[in-house]
Design a protein around this motif. Sequence first.
Motif, PDB file in Angstrom:
ATOM      1  N   ALA A 176     -71.856 -44.268   9.345  1.00  0.00           N
ATOM      2  CA  ALA A 176     -70.704 -43.366   9.255  1.00  0.00           C
ATOM      3  C   ALA A 176     -70.743 -42.310  10.355  1.00  0.00           C
ATOM      4  O   ALA A 176     -69.719 -41.989  10.978  1.00  0.00           O
ATOM      5  N   LEU A 177     -71.943 -41.761  10.629  1.00  0.00           N
ATOM      6  CA  LEU A 177     -72.065 -40.771  11.693  1.00  0.00           C
ATOM      7  C   LEU A 177     -71.811 -41.391  13.063  1.00  0.00           C
ATOM      8  O   LEU A 177     -71.206 -40.757  13.949  1.00  0.00           O
ATOM      9  N   LEU A 178     -72.272 -42.623  13.271  1.00  0.00           N
ATOM     10  CA  LEU A 178     -72.017 -43.291  14.545  1.00  0.00           C
ATOM     11  C   LEU A 178     -70.532 -43.560  14.750  1.00  0.00           C
ATOM     12  O   LEU A 178     -70.023 -43.460  15.881  1.00  0.00           O
ATOM     13  N   ALA A 179     -69.845 -43.906  13.667  1.00  0.00           N
ATOM     14  CA  ALA A 179     -68.392 -44.117  13.780  1.00  0.00           C
ATOM     15  C   ALA A 179     -67.691 -42.822  14.188  1.00  0.00           C
ATOM     16  O   ALA A 179     -66.791 -42.824  15.040  1.00  0.00           O
ATOM     17  N   ALA A 180     -68.109 -41.703  13.582  1.00  0.00           N
ATOM     18  CA  ALA A 180     -67.515 -40.413  13.953  1.00  0.00           C
ATOM     19  C   ALA A 180     -67.874 -40.044  15.394  1.00  0.00           C
ATOM     20  O   ALA A 180     -67.029 -39.531  16.146  1.00  0.00           O
ATOM     21  N   GLN A 181     -69.114 -40.313  15.807  1.00  0.00           N
ATOM     22  CA  GLN A 181     -69.514 -40.021  17.184  1.00  0.00           C
ATOM     23  C   GLN A 181     -68.734 -40.872  18.181  1.00  0.00           C
ATOM     24  O   GLN A 181     -68.354 -40.390  19.262  1.00  0.00           O
ATOM     25  N   THR A 182     -68.515 -42.130  17.840  1.00  0.00           N
ATOM     26  CA  THR A 182     -67.756 -43.011  18.725  1.00  0.00           C
ATOM     27  C   THR A 182     -66.335 -42.499  18.911  1.00  0.00           C
ATOM     28  O   THR A 182     -65.782 -42.527  20.025  1.00  0.00           O
ATOM     29  N   GLN A 183     -65.735 -42.015  17.834  1.00  0.00           N
ATOM     30  CA  GLN A 183     -64.387 -41.470  17.926  1.00  0.00           C
ATOM     31  C   GLN A 183     -64.344 -40.235  18.834  1.00  0.00           C
ATOM     32  O   GLN A 183     -63.459 -40.087  19.678  1.00  0.00           O
ATOM     33  N   VAL A 184     -65.343 -39.341  18.667  1.00  0.00           N
ATOM     34  CA  VAL A 184     -65.411 -38.155  19.533  1.00  0.00           C
ATOM     35  C   VAL A 184     -65.644 -38.565  20.983  1.00  0.00           C
ATOM     36  O   VAL A 184     -65.059 -37.987  21.919  1.00  0.00           O
ATOM     37  N   SER A 185     -66.495 -39.568  21.204  1.00  0.00           N
ATOM     38  CA  SER A 185     -66.763 -40.028  22.564  1.00  0.00           C
ATOM     39  C   SER A 185     -65.502 -40.593  23.205  1.00  0.00           C
ATOM     40  O   SER A 185     -65.253 -40.385  24.408  1.00  0.00           O
TER      41      SER A 185
END
Length: 470
Positions: A176-185
């Motif tokens: 879930a955190l990686l998905a949020a990080q990918t969106q920010v990236s």
Amino acid sequence: MRPIIYILWLSCLAGCVTAPDVQMLPEAVSISEIEKHGEIRTEAVQWWLVLDDDLLHQLITQGLAGSPSSHIALARLAQAEADLKIAQADRWPDLVGLGRRDARNFSGREPDTRADLGALGLSWDAGLWGKRRLEIEFAQQFRQQRWFEHQTARLVLSASIAETYFQIVELRNQGALLAAQTQVSRDLERLIDARFRLGQAPANEIYQQREQTTALQQLALVNNTLAELLENTLDVLLGEIPDQIARVGLVDLPPAPNAVIGGTVDDLVRNRADIRAGFARLQQAASRAGIRFAERLPSLQVSVSFNSLTQKAFSSEWLGHGLDLSAPLFTGGRLKGLENRALQALEEERQQYLQLWLAALEEVRSLRWQYEQQEMIIATVASRRGYAQQALKASRDRYIRGDQNYLDVLTALRGLQEADRSLLSERSQLVTLWIRATQAVGQPMCHETSSNLSNKMVNDTTTCQEHWSL
């Protein structure tokens, strides 16, 4: 008067040989050394209940009831129970009923048929020098060993299920955190691309940001792969066929309970089933050495025969009895060699028991140190996260005032997400260390009554408290 004297004489001879003495606490292990480095202990019989996770409780209950490892340990315990009954039955005489019917054919004559029914034969090995008692003691210690091995198997299984479960929980949250990080990236990538088109950013910043986005996508794929592999591992631990159904979803990682530092050597020996099983093996080796010594001494065989009705018609004797006393005068050194081998096996088992103790002490001490270090690491990561959160707040405030663009806000947000991922990983490691510490002090699981498996185990060994008490 003679029978009474005879019985007393046999009773004296039946208990004059004892097994070599063994100690539960080896001399090389000092109580002061235990108290110096202490233990990590948790006061819970079903230790996983402290974590207050219903799904974990359900999975462990299912695993204890369905895992082959638990059934294997229970089958071994049942075999030890049968061996004990066999050893106890050998104390009694063997009574055999005899019957025979012979038919003889002669040339030119009718067959001559003879029947002999009703004869009884009784034989009894007096078990001089305490050999029978030592054999029963050996069987009792073997049953104790199997019982504690069953407890160890159940504890190891529950700890493995819990570790796998929380590893999956960590991976789900990391996903879930990686998905949020990918969106920010990706948002950063779009902003840098817009600045590049306006001539405010070089081209290499775009490619660097795209590289970071691709790296996060790769981490997400690896994370999902590991989660699926651990789901298969969890299925096997539960005794189920691996499938594509996810048993663990996105749940919060619980905080690790506070470890209780302290305790004495009595706590360790009382709770660790593997140490108790090792001591039972040591006692078996001592009993075997006593048996080998008794085999070098004379043995007495008592036999009684009751004539059949057919034989009684031709003889006035209806009862015959005899005493056979045999002594091994010369065996070429075989019995002496067997005794020496048993004594060497006892010494080997004694050293293995000491090695087991040393390994247990090292494990407890190392886990205590790791647990303390992990708490310090979490405190450091929490501080780092606090600074990242302050940086994000400052960036947002400056953006609201118009002092900087939104790119700096997204950069600060990415730093906070990295700190969140690091904190999640360290917290998961602390929970794992707590589980291993619980396993290291060997929490007893004999009060488990949620499955027919444990109920059968308790019934087969009277009560759990009797077996677990010192």
